[in-house]
Design a protein around this motif. Structure first.
Motif, PDB file in Angstrom:
ATOM      1  N   UNK A  87       2.945   4.153 -45.754  1.00  0.00           N
ATOM      2  CA  UNK A  87       3.812   5.303 -46.021  1.00  0.00           C
ATOM      3  C   UNK A  87       3.974   6.130 -44.749  1.00  0.00           C
ATOM      4  N   UNK A  88       2.889   6.354 -44.044  1.00  0.00           N
ATOM      5  CA  UNK A  88       2.939   7.122 -42.794  1.00  0.00           C
ATOM      6  C   UNK A  88       3.839   6.428 -41.773  1.00  0.00           C
ATOM      7  N   UNK A  89       3.736   5.118 -41.691  1.00  0.00           N
ATOM      8  CA  UNK A  89       4.536   4.338 -40.742  1.00  0.00           C
ATOM      9  C   UNK A  89       6.034   4.392 -41.092  1.00  0.00           C
ATOM     10  N   UNK A  90       6.359   4.144 -42.354  1.00  0.00           N
ATOM     11  CA  UNK A  90       7.758   4.179 -42.805  1.00  0.00           C
ATOM     12  C   UNK A  90       8.318   5.585 -42.624  1.00  0.00           C
ATOM     13  N   UNK A  91       7.517   6.597 -42.928  1.00  0.00           N
ATOM     14  CA  UNK A  91       7.955   7.975 -42.762  1.00  0.00           C
ATOM     15  C   UNK A  91       8.321   8.266 -41.309  1.00  0.00           C
ATOM     16  N   UNK A  92       7.490   7.830 -40.373  1.00  0.00           N
ATOM     17  CA  UNK A  92       7.770   8.068 -38.948  1.00  0.00           C
ATOM     18  C   UNK A  92       9.074   7.376 -38.538  1.00  0.00           C
ATOM     19  N   UNK A 121       6.898  18.049 -40.365  1.00  0.00           N
ATOM     20  CA  UNK A 121       5.580  18.679 -40.469  1.00  0.00           C
ATOM     21  C   UNK A 121       4.601  17.554 -40.762  1.00  0.00           C
ATOM     22  N   UNK A 122       3.319  17.752 -40.488  1.00  0.00           N
ATOM     23  CA  UNK A 122       2.367  16.676 -40.789  1.00  0.00           C
ATOM     24  C   UNK A 122       2.485  16.211 -42.236  1.00  0.00           C
ATOM     25  N   UNK A 123       2.419  14.924 -42.419  1.00  0.00           N
ATOM     26  CA  UNK A 123       2.604  14.361 -43.758  1.00  0.00           C
ATOM     27  C   UNK A 123       1.533  14.863 -44.726  1.00  0.00           C
ATOM     28  N   UNK A 124       0.345  15.195 -44.205  1.00  0.00           N
ATOM     29  CA  UNK A 124      -0.718  15.718 -45.070  1.00  0.00           C
ATOM     30  C   UNK A 124      -0.390  17.095 -45.620  1.00  0.00           C
ATOM     31  N   UNK A 125       0.499  17.833 -44.949  1.00  0.00           N
ATOM     32  CA  UNK A 125       0.902  19.155 -45.417  1.00  0.00           C
ATOM     33  C   UNK A 125       1.995  19.093 -46.472  1.00  0.00           C
ATOM     34  N   UNK A 126       2.534  17.922 -46.702  1.00  0.00           N
ATOM     35  CA  UNK A 126       3.604  17.740 -47.674  1.00  0.00           C
ATOM     36  C   UNK A 126       2.990  17.694 -49.070  1.00  0.00           C
ATOM     37  N   UNK A 127       3.655  18.329 -50.038  1.00  0.00           N
ATOM     38  CA  UNK A 127       3.087  18.439 -51.384  1.00  0.00           C
ATOM     39  C   UNK A 127       2.776  17.081 -52.009  1.00  0.00           C
ATOM     40  N   UNK A 128       3.714  16.130 -51.895  1.00  0.00           N
ATOM     41  CA  UNK A 128       3.504  14.783 -52.430  1.00  0.00           C
ATOM     42  C   UNK A 128       3.767  13.790 -51.308  1.00  0.00           C
ATOM     43  N   UNK A 129       2.758  13.507 -50.454  1.00  0.00           N
ATOM     44  CA  UNK A 129       2.989  12.653 -49.277  1.00  0.00           C
ATOM     45  C   UNK A 129       3.554  11.280 -49.615  1.00  0.00           C
TER      46      UNK A 129
END
Length: 184
Positions: A87-92, A121-129
């Motif tokens: 998810x982090x990779x696709x998001x970037x 913003x950092x993905x960890x700060x997103x309500x539903x990462x």
């Protein structure tokens, strides 16, 4: 492990299994194990009542089936850490592509600011990462009709690249590291 080869008609496994949703479908039903990870109804940026039917996306939602399919096709265990790293990779990748489209190709500075404030913003700060890549797609889909073919192509190409014989994910063992997009 499923074959990496596409069917004779060129359709990949993900599309064969889940297809593209019709205009009336919002998302694929989540598996029961992922139901607790889904955001509450109406939490997306585009509430159902606010959606223009002509703007409803026709590309599948990524969470959870896209990630499960990519991991399974690469022989990786389908568990929380691998899904989160993917998810982090696709998001970037999506954020980069969105900024290129908005600020580079079309030079829409005002929308670029909104996009950056909402998603850069950092993905960890997103309500539903786990939903953030889908929210980015929803934003870009609603932004311009000219972005839609690019989104379709982006998702199809990303899936093909991630499940092909030269997949970046094959460089790593059973557990994917975080920050794959930074590793090159």
């Amino acid at each position: 492990m499923a074959s990496r080869r596409s069917a004779k008609d060129g359709t990949d496994l993900y599309v064969q299994l889940y297809g593209r949703p019709s205009a009336t479908d919002r998302a694929y039903p989540p598996p029961s194990s992922a139901a607790s990870m889904l955001p509450p109804e109406g939490s997306s940026h585009w509430k159902e009542g606010d959606r223009d039917p002509t703007k409803r996306r026709d590309v599948p939602h990524l969470f959870p089936y896209f990630y499960h399919s990519v991991l399974a096709r690469n022989g990786k265990p389908v568990h929380g850490r691998n899904i989160t790293a993917l998810i982090e990779y696709i998001n970037a990748l999506l954020l980069f592509q969105g900024i290129v489209w908005i600020e580079g190709d079309i030079k829409d500075v005002r929308t670029g600011e909104v996009f950056r404030q909402r998603f850069c913003v950092p993905i960890d700060d997103y309500e539903f990462p786990e939903e953030r890549p889908d929210d980015v797609i929803d934003f870009l889909w609603a932004w311009r009709t000219t972005a839609r073919p690019g989104l379709r192509q982006f998702l199809d190409q990303t899936y093909t690249d991630l499940t092909g014989p030269d997949s970046t994910l094959l460089k790593y063992g059973a557990t994917l590291p975080f920050g794959i997009w930074q590793r090159g």
